[in-house]
Design a protein around this motif. Sequence first.
Motif, PDB file in Angstrom:
ATOM      1  N   PRO A  10      29.043  -8.093  47.380  1.00 59.15           N
ATOM      2  CA  PRO A  10      28.451  -8.465  46.090  1.00 59.15           C
ATOM      3  C   PRO A  10      28.924  -9.805  45.551  1.00 59.15           C
ATOM      4  N   ARG A  11      30.052 -10.322  46.043  1.00 54.80           N
ATOM      5  CA  ARG A  11      30.542 -11.611  45.547  1.00 54.80           C
ATOM      6  C   ARG A  11      30.041 -12.794  46.364  1.00 54.80           C
ATOM      7  N   GLY A  15      24.723 -11.854  48.596  1.00 54.49           N
ATOM      8  CA  GLY A  15      24.963 -10.535  48.036  1.00 54.49           C
ATOM      9  C   GLY A  15      24.769 -10.486  46.534  1.00 54.49           C
ATOM     10  N   LYS A  16      25.215 -11.527  45.863  1.00 56.08           N
ATOM     11  CA  LYS A  16      25.073 -11.602  44.404  1.00 56.08           C
ATOM     12  C   LYS A  16      23.595 -11.612  44.002  1.00 56.08           C
ATOM     13  N   VAL A  19      22.154  -8.153  44.429  1.00 54.80           N
ATOM     14  CA  VAL A  19      22.528  -7.259  43.325  1.00 54.80           C
ATOM     15  C   VAL A  19      21.580  -7.457  42.149  1.00 54.80           C
ATOM     16  N   VAL A  33      28.356  -0.684  45.450  1.00 57.92           N
ATOM     17  CA  VAL A  33      28.519  -1.886  46.270  1.00 57.92           C
ATOM     18  C   VAL A  33      29.789  -1.736  47.092  1.00 57.92           C
ATOM     19  N   ASP A  35      32.890  -3.878  48.793  1.00 57.87           N
ATOM     20  CA  ASP A  35      33.623  -5.143  48.786  1.00 57.87           C
ATOM     21  C   ASP A  35      34.790  -5.021  49.758  1.00 57.87           C
ATOM     22  N   LEU A  43      31.426  -2.964  38.841  1.00 58.12           N
ATOM     23  CA  LEU A  43      30.907  -4.332  38.746  1.00 58.12           C
ATOM     24  C   LEU A  43      31.059  -4.937  37.352  1.00 58.12           C
ATOM     25  N   TYR A  53      25.982  -4.002  34.079  1.00 55.93           N
ATOM     26  CA  TYR A  53      25.942  -3.644  35.498  1.00 55.93           C
ATOM     27  C   TYR A  53      27.011  -2.588  35.791  1.00 55.93           C
TER      28      TYR A  53
END
Length: 265
Positions: A10-11, A15-16, A19, A33, A35, A43, A53
């Motif tokens: 997600p980072r 991925g961001k 999301v 998610v 990580d 999140l 989120y």
Amino acid sequence: MTIRVAIAGPRGKMGKEAVHTVMKAENMELVAVLDHREIASNLVDYQEFPEQYDVRVYTNLNTLIEEMKPEVFVDLTTPKAVYAHTKTLLQYKVRPVIGTTGFTDEQLEEVTQLARENETGAIIAPNFAVGAVLMMKFAAEAAKYMPDVEIIELHHDQKLDAPSGTGVKTAQLIAANRPAHKQGHPDEHETIPGSRGGDIDGMRIHSVRLQGLVAHQEVLFGGEGQMLTIRHDSYNRQSFMSGVKLCIEKVVTLDTLVYGLENLL
């Protein structure tokens, strides 16, 4: 029907965006998610995301699957991680949507067989941009009439694999319509090794890695007294998200692996 979705990385830049795409989709629910670093359990505690989120963060894929039971898992991380993730997902009958390139032919065959055995849909897309898929399809068609071709793919300087998955996929599609043959002078000699790029059935692929680029590719066809250039440019990662959304919606209808977004259009 609301599709339960989980996302890896997600980072990361891709991925961001994924999301945000899933959170905005009316027919999807982001349930978790994954990580690789333990930063926070939700999140909402990540500075990259807004306070609404409310999504659980996991560092262990098996635990995520067992507790949150996603139907689809979107993986946009690294080639090394995504191969192991894909096998685990298929064993749990969770449908993978993979945007990471770098699978070997042997790995691709293994996960294809695993998807078939578990009757679980999966999608591996070297490129999620619809324009890039059209570029590949047009190039494959052009190769029937102009078989001398070189590919130049250009990406940001943090990309790990070269050539890109899109470049390789383009070459494979072209090769199906073009008799293999050596291009250039028969006595050609590289004074600097690698100057002529990679070789696939006699056609050449050149990889450019520079700051400021996102994802770009041009396919050059040469003929007597003429040249045809087919080019696609992604200027930001939002360009890939319509393809990600399409794959999430399509993969729940599949019971085997599909390689390439062009097979869904």
